[in-house]
Enzyme design. Structure first.
Site, PDB file in Angstrom:
ATOM      1  N   VAL A   1       8.466 -10.892  21.972  1.00 62.19           N
ATOM      2  CA  VAL A   1       9.783 -11.259  21.460  1.00 62.19           C
ATOM      3  C   VAL A   1      10.208 -10.162  20.481  1.00 62.19           C
ATOM      4  O   VAL A   1       9.448  -9.785  19.592  1.00 62.19           O
ATOM      5  CB  VAL A   1       9.768 -12.625  20.743  1.00 62.19           C
ATOM      6  N   GLU A   2      11.420  -9.669  20.658  1.00 52.48           N
ATOM      7  CA  GLU A   2      11.958  -8.596  19.814  1.00 52.48           C
ATOM      8  C   GLU A   2      12.845  -9.211  18.731  1.00 52.48           C
ATOM      9  O   GLU A   2      13.839  -9.866  19.039  1.00 52.48           O
ATOM     10  CB  GLU A   2      12.755  -7.626  20.690  1.00 52.48           C
ATOM     11  N   ILE A   3      12.469  -9.024  17.482  1.00 56.70           N
ATOM     12  CA  ILE A   3      13.247  -9.528  16.354  1.00 56.70           C
ATOM     13  C   ILE A   3      14.148  -8.390  15.864  1.00 56.70           C
ATOM     14  O   ILE A   3      13.656  -7.310  15.518  1.00 56.70           O
ATOM     15  CB  ILE A   3      12.338  -9.984  15.199  1.00 56.70           C
TER      16      ILE A   3
ATOM     17  N   THR B   1      14.068  -2.298  23.057  1.00 57.33           N
ATOM     18  CA  THR B   1      13.507  -2.479  24.403  1.00 57.33           C
ATOM     19  C   THR B   1      14.553  -2.306  25.499  1.00 57.33           C
ATOM     20  O   THR B   1      14.301  -1.590  26.480  1.00 57.33           O
ATOM     21  CB  THR B   1      12.837  -3.861  24.520  1.00 57.33           C
TER      22      THR B   1
END
Length: 717
Positions: free
Chosen positions: A466-468, A504
Site C-alpha cells: 500500500v502506497e501512502i 508506483t
C-alpha cells in the site's frame, strides 16, 4: 554458561532448549552457533549423559538464520579469498556434521515451526518427533531469498525422502505439515505437543542409534540415485526444463540447488556437504542474494514495523471504516478491512451498486470456506461487518474514510464534501487515487491536514503493498493513522510525497510504454514480451498493458498533457495508445482485445497477429539483452527522478515499493539496488548511450551524474 541455549539435564539425558534472548522467535546467530558447538562437546564428553534433546523454549522451534547475519556474511565474502569464504559459509554445516558424528544420539523435539536452518538442525539429529499440529510448518524456504539450504538441506532431505520428492520442497521452498513429513520419512513420529520432549527422551533411553542412515554401510537413497539411473535421469531432465520455464534463468539459486542435489546425491555425505558448500559460496559471492535479503526481508520488515511512522502520535486502531465507491477497488478494500475485524460502511450511488460491491466480498469469503481456509461462522461474521448502503449518515463515528470512486476530480470533490459533513472531527480522510495529486484533491476538504493518499493495488486482497501519499498540508496524525491502518490489514506500507502519479504508478507506466515505443520502432512484439519475462518481470509488458487497459494509459496521458501544458514531454507510446483506442477499438483485456486476443472459447490468450500489419517488423532486430536493458533501465531512471524530486523518502521505499508494488525484477533487489550493483558510473554511461540511440527519456538525472562523479551509492550507509 551459554547465552542462547538453555542446558538442563533429565537424569541421563541433556535437554538443549533454544532460547534467543530478546526475540520472539529463535534464529541462528553467530552466538547460537558458538553455544551449540560448546554444548555438543559437553554432551559428547560427559560419560553420565546418554544423549541430548534439541527443542525450543519458545512457541516456535526456529525461523532459520538471522538474515542480517547472512547479509553481513555476503558482504564479507566479497573481500575474502574464495577458500576462506567457503570455510565461513560452511560453519553451520560443519557444526551439524560434528553433532551427528559425535558418538551420542541427538533427538529433535520439534514443538513448533521449523524453517530454513532450523529444519536443517533437526535433519542432522538422529531422531525427530514433531508436535501434532496441522498448522505447524516445516520448510526450507531459502530459495525465496536467493539462497540455497547450505547447512545440509540439499543433501539430507533427498536422502530421507528421495530426490524426486525432495526437489519441489527445495526449489520452491514449499512447506510440509507434520503428517506429510511423517509420510515422507522426514520425521519419525508425531506426538501431542506436551509429549514431544518425553517422546524424544524415551527414544534415547531405549537405545536410539547415534549413527545417521547415510553413515551406515549399504545405505541407498530412496527412489534410486546415480547419473545412469533411468528414473533419476528423467527427474533431472524434467526438473531442468520446468525450472527454465518458471524462472527464465533469472535466479541463480534454483539452478545451484538443482546442481547441488544432482552432484551431491551420488557421493558420500561428507563430499556432498562440500559440494553444497561450494554452491552456497558461489551464490553468496553474487549480488542477488544480498540484494534480495536486504529488500525482501530486512527493509520490508522495517516497513512492516512502520519505520516511517511519526513517533509523536499515539497509536490507534481503526474500529470503523467508511469506503466510498463499491467498485472492484472499493469492494476489495472493504473485504480486507472487515477481514481485519473492522466495521465497514460501503457506500455507492445506488443500493444496487453497493450490494454488488459487497457481493464481491461474498464471493471471496465463499471461496475461502470452500477451500477450508475459513469456517462458516467466521465467514458469516466477516460479512456481517460490511454494510452496503447509499447513506452517508452511516459514516458517523468512523475513524477513517477511504474514497475509491472514479478518477475524476469533480466526483472526488463531491464525495469528499458529503463525507466530511458527517465524519467525526478527528477522523482521517484518504483517497485511493492512483494518479491525481493529493494536494489538489485536498482542496475540496475543509481539513486538508487530515487528508492523505492511501493507494491500493489490484486485486486488493492479493497485492501486498500500500502506497501512502503525503500531501503538502497532510499532518503527522493523518500519516500515523494511515500507517496504523495498513499494519492492521497486514500489508506493507511505503511512504512517498505528493506528485502526479506519485511513485508506483508513475514508474510502473514506463514498463509498458517503453515496450510500445519499441513496437513502434519495428521490434517484434514476441521479442519484447519474452525479454520482459527474461529480465525478471513477472508479466510481459504487453500483457500488463492489457491488464491495466490501453484506454487507461491513453486517458492518463491526455490528463497529464492537459495538466502540464508546455512542460509535458511527449512519448513515442502516446500516438500508439491513441491509435489503439480511437481507431482500432482495442482497449485491453476487459474488452477482449488489446495487444493480445482473448478467445471466447476458453483457449489461451495470444498476441494479436495484426500487430505485424500495424507495426511491420524491422529488418534488423535488437538483441534480447538490449531489449531487457531498455525495459529495466527505463524504469530505474524514473525511480531516480522520483528520488531526485523528493517524491521518495529513502532508497528502501523505492526498492520495496518497486518489487511489491509492480513486480520490478526481484532478483535485482529493486531498481536502486540494481543501479548500485551495476555501479553508478557504468550505469550513467549506459544511460547516455541509450539516450543517444532512443531518446531523452533515458538521459540520466543530474543527481545520478553527481553521485557517480563522487563515487557515491544509494545504499552507502
Amino acid at each position: 554458561m551459554t547465552e542462547t541455549i538453555k542446558y538442563t539435564v533429565d537424569g541421563d539425558v541433556a535437554i538443549l532448549s533454544l532460547d534467543l534472548p530478546g526475540r520472539s522467535m529463535n534464529m541462528i546467530t553467530e552466538q547460537m552457533m558458538r553455544d551449540l558447538d560448546s554444548l555438543i562437546d559437553r554432551v559428547s564428553t560427559d560419560p553420565a549423559i546418554k544423549g541430548a534433546i534439541l527443542t525450543s523454549a519458545k512457541p516456535a522451534f526456529m525461523a532459520g538464520a538471522d538474515l542480517t547475519m547472512l547479509a553481513a556474511m555476503s558482504k564479507k565474502a566479497q573481500t575474502t579469498p574464495v577458500e576462506d569464504a567457503l570455510e565461513h559459509c560452511m560453519t553451520l554445516s560443519k557444526l551439524l556434521r560434528k553433532m551427528e558424528t559425535c558418538g551420542k544420539p541427538f533427538a529433535a523435539a520439534i514443538n513448533g515451526l521449523a524453517m530454513g536452518g532450523g529444519l536443517e538442525i533437526t535433519l542432522a539429529c538422529h531422531y525427530r518427533v514433531v508436535a501434532d499440529d496441522p498448522k505447524l510448518q516445516l520448510a526450507l524456504p531459502e530459495v525465496k531469498v536467493g539462497l540455497l539450504p547450505g547447512a545440509g538441506g540439499t543433501q539430507r532431505l533427498p536422502r530421507l525422502m528421495g530426490v524426486q520428492a525432495a526437489l519441489p520442497y527445495l526449489l520452491q521452498g514449499r512447506s510440509m505439515s507434520p503428517q506429510e513429513a511423517l509420510g515422507f520419512g522426514v520425521v519419525h513420529k508425531i506426538a501431542p505437543l506436551a509429549d514431544v520432549v518425553n517422546t524424544a527422551i524415551l527414544w534415547i533411553r531405549e537405545g536410539g542409534s547415534p549413527v545417521q542412515p547415510w553413515d551406515q554401510k549399504g545405505f541407498k537413497v530412496p527412489g534410486g540415485s546415480g547419473a545412469m539411473t533411468p528414473k533419476i535421469v528423467q527427474t533431472f531432465m524434467a526438473a531442468e526444463a520446468m525450472l527454465r520455464r518458471e524462472t527464465k534463468d533469472v535466479y541463480p539459486a534454483p539452478q545451484a540447488i538443482l546442481a547441488a542435489v544432482y552432484e551431491g546425491h551420488q557421493v558420500p555425505i561428507d563430499a556432498a556437504l562440500r559440494i553444497e558448500g561450494r554452491y552456497l559460496t558461489s551464490i553468496i559471492l553474487r549480488p542477488e542474494a544480498a540484494n534480495m535479503i536486504r529488500t525482501l526481508f530486512v527493509n520490508k520488515g522495517e516497513a512492516d514495523k512502520l519505520i516511517r511512522r511519526p513517533a509523536n502520535v499515539e497509536k490507534k486502531k481503526i474500529a470503523k471504516l467508511g469506503v466510498l465507491g463499491a467498485g472492484m477497488m472499493g469492494a476489495g478494500i472493504a473485504y480486507v478491512s472487515a477481514q481485519a475485524g473492522m466495521e465497514v460502511v460501503l457506500i455507492d450511488m445506488s443500493q444496487e451498486a453497493a450490494d454488488k460491491g459487497k457481493a464481491h466480498a461474498v464471493d471471496l469469503v465463499e471461496k475461502d470456506v470452500k477451500r477450508g481456509r475459513m469456517t462458516r461462522d467466521k465467514a458469516d461474521a466477516l460479512l456481517a461487518r460490511i454494510t452496503a448502503t447509499t447513506d452517508y449518515a452511516q459514516l458517523a463515528g468512523g475513524d477513517l474514510v477511504i474514497e475509491a470512486v472514479f478518477e475524476d476530480v469533480k466526483i472526488k470533490a463531491d464525495v469528499t464534501a458529503r463525507a466530511e459533513t458527517v465524519m467525526p472531527g478527528d477522523s482521517i480522510y484518504a483517497s485511493n487515487t492512483s494518479t491525481l495529486p493529493i494536494t489538489g484533491l485536498a482542496e475540496a476538504s475543509k481539513r486538508p491536514e487530515q487528508f492523505i493518499g492511501i493507494h491500493f493495488f489490484s486485486p486488493v486482497e492479493k497485492m501486498p503493498l500500500v502506497e501512502i501519499i503525503v500531501g503538502e498540508k497532510t499532518g503527522d496524525a493523518a500519516l500515523a493513522r494511515a500507517l496504523d491502518y495498513v499494519q492492521q490489514i497486514r500489508k506493507t506500507p511505503i511512504v512517498v510525497n505528493d506528485s502526479r502519479g506519485f511513485y508506483t504508478s508513475r514508474c510502473f507506466a514506463t514498463y509498458p510504454t517503453e515496450a510500445i515505443a519499441m513496437l513502434k520502432e519495428g521490434v517484434k512484439p514476441a521479442l519484447i514480451e519474452n525479454a520482459g519475462l527474461m529480465a525478471g518481470m513477472p508479466v510481459g509488458p504487453f500483457a500488463v498493458g492489457d491488464e491495466v487497459s490501453i484506454e487507461l494509459m491513453y486517458k492518463v496521458g491526455k490528463a497529464t498533457k492537459a495538466a502540464l501544458g508546455d512542460a509535458y514531454q511527449p512519448h513515442p507510446a502516446d500516438a500508439v495508445a491513441e491509435y489503439f483506442v480511437t481507431k482500432l477499438g482495442r482497449i485491453g483485456k476487459k474488452a477482449g482485445k488489446g495487444f493480445y486476443d482473448y478467445p471466447t472459447d476458453g483457449s489461451k490468450k495470444h498476441l494479436w497477429p495484426g500487430l505485424a500489419d500495424e507495426f511491420p517488423p524491422a529488418a534488423d532486430q535488437p538483441s534480447v539483452d538490449e531489449v531487457k536493458e531498455r525495459l529495466l533501465y527505463r524504469q530505474a531512471i524514473e525511480v531516480v527522478r522520483c528520488y531526485e524530486e523528493g517524491v521518495l523518502k529513502a532508497p528502501a521505499d523505492a526498492d520495496v515499493g518497486a518489487i511489491f508494488g509492480w513486480g520490478f525484477a526481484p532478483q535485482t533487489g529493486g531498481p536502486l539496488s540494481m543501479i548500485d550493483t551495476i555501479g553508478l558510473p557504468k550505469f550513467v554511461a549506459e544511460c547516455d548511450r541509450l539516450a543517444k540511440a532512443y531518446g531523452d527519456r533515458f538521459t540520466p538525472p543530474k543527481l545520478l551524474r553527481d553521485m557517480a562523479a563522487k563515487g557515491e551509492t544509494f545504499y552507502a550507509a
